[in-house]
Write an enzyme that holds these catalytic residues in place. Sequence first.
Site, PDB file in Angstrom:
ATOM      1  N   LYS A   1       0.838  -1.206   0.000  1.00  0.00           N
ATOM      2  CA  LYS A   1       0.000   0.000   0.000  1.00  0.00           C
ATOM      3  C   LYS A   1       0.870   1.252   0.000  1.00  0.00           C
ATOM      4  CE  LYS A   1      -0.414  -0.024   5.038  1.00  0.00           C
ATOM      5  NZ  LYS A   1      -1.074  -0.735   6.141  1.00  0.00           N
TER       6      LYS A   1
ATOM      7  N   ARG B   1     -11.441   0.641  13.993  1.00  0.00           N
ATOM      8  CA  ARG B   1     -11.108   1.382  12.778  1.00  0.00           C
ATOM      9  C   ARG B   1     -11.984   0.906  11.635  1.00  0.00           C
ATOM     10  NH1 ARG B   1      -5.029   1.345  10.213  1.00  0.00           N
ATOM     11  NH2 ARG B   1      -5.572  -0.828   9.776  1.00  0.00           N
TER      12      ARG B   1
ATOM     13  N   TYR C   1      17.586  30.021   7.813  1.00  0.00           N
ATOM     14  CA  TYR C   1      16.502  30.879   8.299  1.00  0.00           C
ATOM     15  C   TYR C   1      16.670  31.199   9.773  1.00  0.00           C
ATOM     16  CZ  TYR C   1      13.673  30.568   4.065  1.00  0.00           C
ATOM     17  OH  TYR C   1      13.210  30.688   2.787  1.00  0.00           O
TER      18      TYR C   1
ATOM     19  N   MET D   1      12.805  24.579   2.338  1.00  0.00           N
ATOM     20  CA  MET D   1      11.861  23.806   1.530  1.00  0.00           C
ATOM     21  C   MET D   1      12.579  22.864   0.564  1.00  0.00           C
ATOM     22  SD  MET D   1       8.789  25.177  -0.937  1.00  0.00           S
ATOM     23  CE  MET D   1       7.897  26.004   0.371  1.00  0.00           C
TER      24      MET D   1
HETATM   25  C1  LIG Z   1      -0.340  -1.793   6.752  1.00  0.00           C
HETATM   26  C2  LIG Z   1      -1.014  -3.012   7.205  1.00  0.00           C
HETATM   27  C3  LIG Z   1      -0.280  -4.178   7.452  1.00  0.00           C
HETATM   28  C4  LIG Z   1       1.223  -4.243   7.415  1.00  0.00           C
HETATM   29  O1  LIG Z   1       1.753  -3.713   8.611  1.00  0.00           O
HETATM   30  P1  LIG Z   1       3.328  -3.653   8.895  1.00  0.00           P
HETATM   31  O2  LIG Z   1       3.387  -3.244  10.323  1.00  0.00           O
HETATM   32  O3  LIG Z   1       3.906  -2.612   8.002  1.00  0.00           O
HETATM   33  O4  LIG Z   1       3.871  -5.004   8.647  1.00  0.00           O
HETATM   34  C5  LIG Z   1      -1.003  -5.323   7.759  1.00  0.00           C
HETATM   35  N1  LIG Z   1      -2.355  -5.313   7.831  1.00  0.00           N
HETATM   36  C6  LIG Z   1      -3.067  -4.196   7.632  1.00  0.00           C
HETATM   37  C7  LIG Z   1      -4.554  -4.247   7.728  1.00  0.00           C
HETATM   38  C8  LIG Z   1      -2.434  -3.010   7.327  1.00  0.00           C
HETATM   39  O5  LIG Z   1      -3.160  -1.914   7.137  1.00  0.00           O
END
Ligand SMILES: *Cc1c(COP(=O)(O)O)cnc(C)c1O
Length: 391
Positions: free
Chosen positions: A39, A140, A284, A332
């Site tokens: 992701k 969640r 800065y 920046m």
């Molecule tokens: C991001 C995520 C993971 C992976 O988690 P890591 O700690 O990066 O291994 C697993 N399950 C869900 C639902 C996630 O959102």
Amino acid sequence: MSLTTRPSWAEIDTRALEENYRQLRSLAPAHAECMAIVKANAYGHSLALCAPAAVRAGAQWLGVTSVEEAAETRSYCPEARILAIGGVLPAHGASVVENKLTPSLWTLQHIEELEAAARAAGIGPRSFAVYLEIDTGMSRQGVGLDELPAILARFTAESPLFPEAVMTHLYASDESNGVKSGEQVLRLKEALRVVTATHAGQLRYVSAGSSAALLGNDSHPIVALAGEFHLQPMFRLGLALYGVAPRIVPPVASAPQADLKPVLAWKTRVADLRTIPAGAEIGYNGTFTATEPMRLALLPVGYADGLSRRLGNDFSLLVGGQRAPLVGRVSMDQVVLDVTEIPGVEFGDEVVILGGQGDENISAYEHADAAGTIPWEIFTSIAPRVERIAI
Ligand SMILES: *Cc1c(COP(=O)(O)O)cnc(C)c1O
């Protein structure tokens, strides 16, 4: 050297990712499934580079959050199973079906959206797999135990959908006392009792647990629970896949020791050098004043590239195989490095922001600690304009 077009870049070692996957795989029981989480552009490492690498290493499953990301993942990995963790939002059903994605779902709206799309595509009864997500305590996403029977009742013999997995997210696997995970596993067990009472024949996986679950104390309870219900345990591996083991607190002495290799190295080059006299201020608001003559290197990277502004005057980067302190505030697009103590630094020299050079190494955890955050955010903060290059 093309200083003007590419002043800062991230080198992606896809072989390291493949090795990490294989090693993590070997730490899980042989019958377990290890999903590669890609992701957020593969944690900022480039989905286009990392998703195919995970598949090459043997990953059958890839996981992302949104349906859009999942559809993009499909374009790189035509054969992989792809989980979209974040549900099926309105108007997403068609893309899920068209791209042969596997969504996680837990509300009536998700089911109705996907059922309609599956029927429109002519998909027959019990032919389209989904993950049924259970809220075991994170609040969640997922269906709570009280509403589970009503959701489950929607998976009728006529529905095109069937639950291939029961999924939950353990939200404290990095706490090795196991108190929170223990409570979650109990709720997951209750959910599995309910689901298997009517849908055991369709279920294959119990998907729970992230990198910290595999590398901490939660692996055994997950595997044992799956075994009780004759299901395959599934781990969903993110951070560790990219070569960073999550910190388990307190550390678990008996945990499997993973020799993971960082996948990403973030680099830039010296864009200018100057010598300043004692008394000169840097950056800065002049937060740094030279007390003696100094030699400074200008770097074409700043907070717009993802280098946290909190690192100003409080971090060092690598040049010539040595640590050189950041002096003054991070701008920046630029930052200034004190190279007074490092002889021979020249225009165009490579500077390592994150990663190794010579005998030195700057880890994602080092960045995270200095910036007051976690490695996940360090990686995903590296801006899109920082080109990801396969090495
Ligand atoms: C991001 C995520 C993971 C992976 O988690 P890591 O700690 O990066 O291994 C697993 N399950 C869900 C639902 C996630 O959102």
